[in-house]
Design a protein around this motif. Sequence first.
Motif, PDB file in Angstrom:
ATOM      1  N   ILE A  86      38.032  40.420  42.974  1.00  0.00           N
ATOM      2  CA  ILE A  86      38.189  42.272  43.553  1.00  0.00           C
ATOM      3  C   ILE A  86      38.841  42.940  42.141  1.00  0.00           C
ATOM      4  CG2 ILE A  86      39.357  43.341  45.406  1.00  0.00           C
ATOM      5  CD1 ILE A  86      38.459  41.348  47.419  1.00  0.00           C
ATOM      6  N   GLY A  87      39.748  42.160  41.575  1.00  0.00           N
ATOM      7  CA  GLY A  87      40.823  42.579  40.707  1.00  0.00           C
ATOM      8  C   GLY A  87      40.580  42.338  39.778  1.00  0.00           C
ATOM      9  N   GLN A  88      38.850  41.892  39.164  1.00  0.00           N
ATOM     10  CA  GLN A  88      39.257  41.573  37.650  1.00  0.00           C
ATOM     11  C   GLN A  88      39.332  42.288  36.562  1.00  0.00           C
ATOM     12  OE1 GLN A  88      37.396  38.687  36.657  1.00  0.00           O
ATOM     13  NE2 GLN A  88      37.311  38.840  34.611  1.00  0.00           N
ATOM     14  N   PRO A  89      38.911  43.827  36.474  1.00  0.00           N
ATOM     15  CA  PRO A  89      39.950  44.366  35.196  1.00  0.00           C
ATOM     16  C   PRO A  89      41.790  44.601  35.960  1.00  0.00           C
ATOM     17  CG  PRO A  89      38.453  45.457  36.856  1.00  0.00           C
ATOM     18  CD  PRO A  89      39.164  44.897  37.816  1.00  0.00           C
ATOM     19  N   THR A  98      42.183  32.787  45.918  1.00  0.00           N
ATOM     20  CA  THR A  98      42.112  32.998  44.487  1.00  0.00           C
ATOM     21  C   THR A  98      41.177  33.939  43.690  1.00  0.00           C
ATOM     22  OG1 THR A  98      43.934  31.195  44.655  1.00  0.00           O
ATOM     23  CG2 THR A  98      43.121  32.062  42.083  1.00  0.00           C
ATOM     24  N   ALA A  99      39.858  33.272  43.714  1.00  0.00           N
ATOM     25  CA  ALA A  99      38.568  33.334  43.616  1.00  0.00           C
ATOM     26  C   ALA A  99      38.065  35.239  43.813  1.00  0.00           C
ATOM     27  CB  ALA A  99      37.500  32.029  43.903  1.00  0.00           C
ATOM     28  N   SER A 156      43.974  43.046  32.636  1.00  0.00           N
ATOM     29  CA  SER A 156      44.780  43.646  31.740  1.00  0.00           C
ATOM     30  C   SER A 156      45.653  43.835  32.252  1.00  0.00           C
ATOM     31  CB  SER A 156      44.640  45.386  32.400  1.00  0.00           C
ATOM     32  OG  SER A 156      43.489  46.020  32.129  1.00  0.00           O
ATOM     33  N   LEU A 157      46.219  42.733  33.092  1.00  0.00           N
ATOM     34  CA  LEU A 157      47.507  41.765  33.748  1.00  0.00           C
ATOM     35  C   LEU A 157      47.714  41.286  32.197  1.00  0.00           C
ATOM     36  CD1 LEU A 157      50.204  41.327  35.081  1.00  0.00           C
ATOM     37  CD2 LEU A 157      48.922  40.275  36.967  1.00  0.00           C
ATOM     38  N   SER A 158      47.023  40.339  32.629  1.00  0.00           N
ATOM     39  CA  SER A 158      46.879  39.000  31.781  1.00  0.00           C
ATOM     40  C   SER A 158      47.069  39.439  30.021  1.00  0.00           C
ATOM     41  CB  SER A 158      45.317  37.776  31.833  1.00  0.00           C
ATOM     42  OG  SER A 158      45.792  37.157  30.595  1.00  0.00           O
ATOM     43  N   GLY A 176      48.819  45.428  40.284  1.00  0.00           N
ATOM     44  CA  GLY A 176      48.573  43.659  40.703  1.00  0.00           C
ATOM     45  C   GLY A 176      48.251  43.332  42.153  1.00  0.00           C
ATOM     46  N   LEU A 177      48.934  44.005  43.289  1.00  0.00           N
ATOM     47  CA  LEU A 177      49.120  43.370  44.494  1.00  0.00           C
ATOM     48  C   LEU A 177      48.169  43.886  45.076  1.00  0.00           C
ATOM     49  CD1 LEU A 177      52.904  44.897  45.688  1.00  0.00           C
ATOM     50  CD2 LEU A 177      51.782  42.528  45.319  1.00  0.00           C
ATOM     51  N   LEU A 178      47.134  45.124  44.722  1.00  0.00           N
ATOM     52  CA  LEU A 178      46.069  45.771  45.104  1.00  0.00           C
ATOM     53  C   LEU A 178      44.613  44.870  45.379  1.00  0.00           C
ATOM     54  CD1 LEU A 178      46.185  49.230  43.309  1.00  0.00           C
ATOM     55  CD2 LEU A 178      46.768  48.783  44.994  1.00  0.00           C
TER      56      LEU A 178
END
Length: 266
Positions: free
Chosen positions: A99-102, A93-94, A106-108, A28-30
């Motif tokens: 940027i990190g939608q996928p 945040t938005a 997956s994290l959620s 999740g950091l990327l």
Amino acid sequence: MRDLAGGFRYLLAGQRWVFGHGRWLGFGLLPGLVAFVLYVGALIGLGYGADDLTAWATPFADDWSSPWLSLFRGFLTALLFGLGLFLAVITFTAVTLLIGQPFYESLSEQVDRSEGGEVPQSCLPLWLELWISARDSVKVLLRVLLYGIVLFALGFVPVIGQTVIPVLGFCVSGYFLTQELTAVALQRRKVELPDRLELMRSRRLLVLGFGVPLVLAFLVPLVAVFLMPGAVAGATLMARDLVRTEDTPAAETTPAGFGPPPPAYS
């Protein structure tokens, strides 16, 4: 007050979750790192150009005597940079979620799996998920911009502008920041934007207890990057309980104002 503390507990629980699942922390950091570099560059540019922008916008003050000219433009420059910082905190945040939608989807989903029960999946193509996320984010950010303009104007009011207005600014930032973060889990649950906003309004103190400490932490450089995965995890835990509370008959819910039943965190 119990809801305020409950919101903060969700934030801490999310951080505990990702630090207990190290692979998901790194995963999740990327997106946060990419967004952070972009925002640092934008804020540096604003910092260098704010003086010139203020001078350009206030030609009527060119003939003012010292020290009034420097005090007036210095105050406006500080307000301008403060507004830029306010918008950066909100939009970070938005943009990071976009940027990190996928990554964050997956994290959620993994948080849902670890907590048991139903694990909703969007089943939508990536391009459509990105479009929905961007569309909803723009709608939320337009609301934030409206509040930001009003607060910016009120910042000129003596005393109140230097005391009450900054506090309100942090509350507005925290409120909409939480809305953006919970959108990851709520969108998978087919909760549309108007219903998400209504859900947030029904538990304002809970939302503020989660979002305001996060906004304050995001003001520290790089902290936002490291807290984003845990913020998504904590927002997922909150969304689970908010939806569960909404779906529970009135006789079985926790009394209003006392927050949802505390989740079982390991």
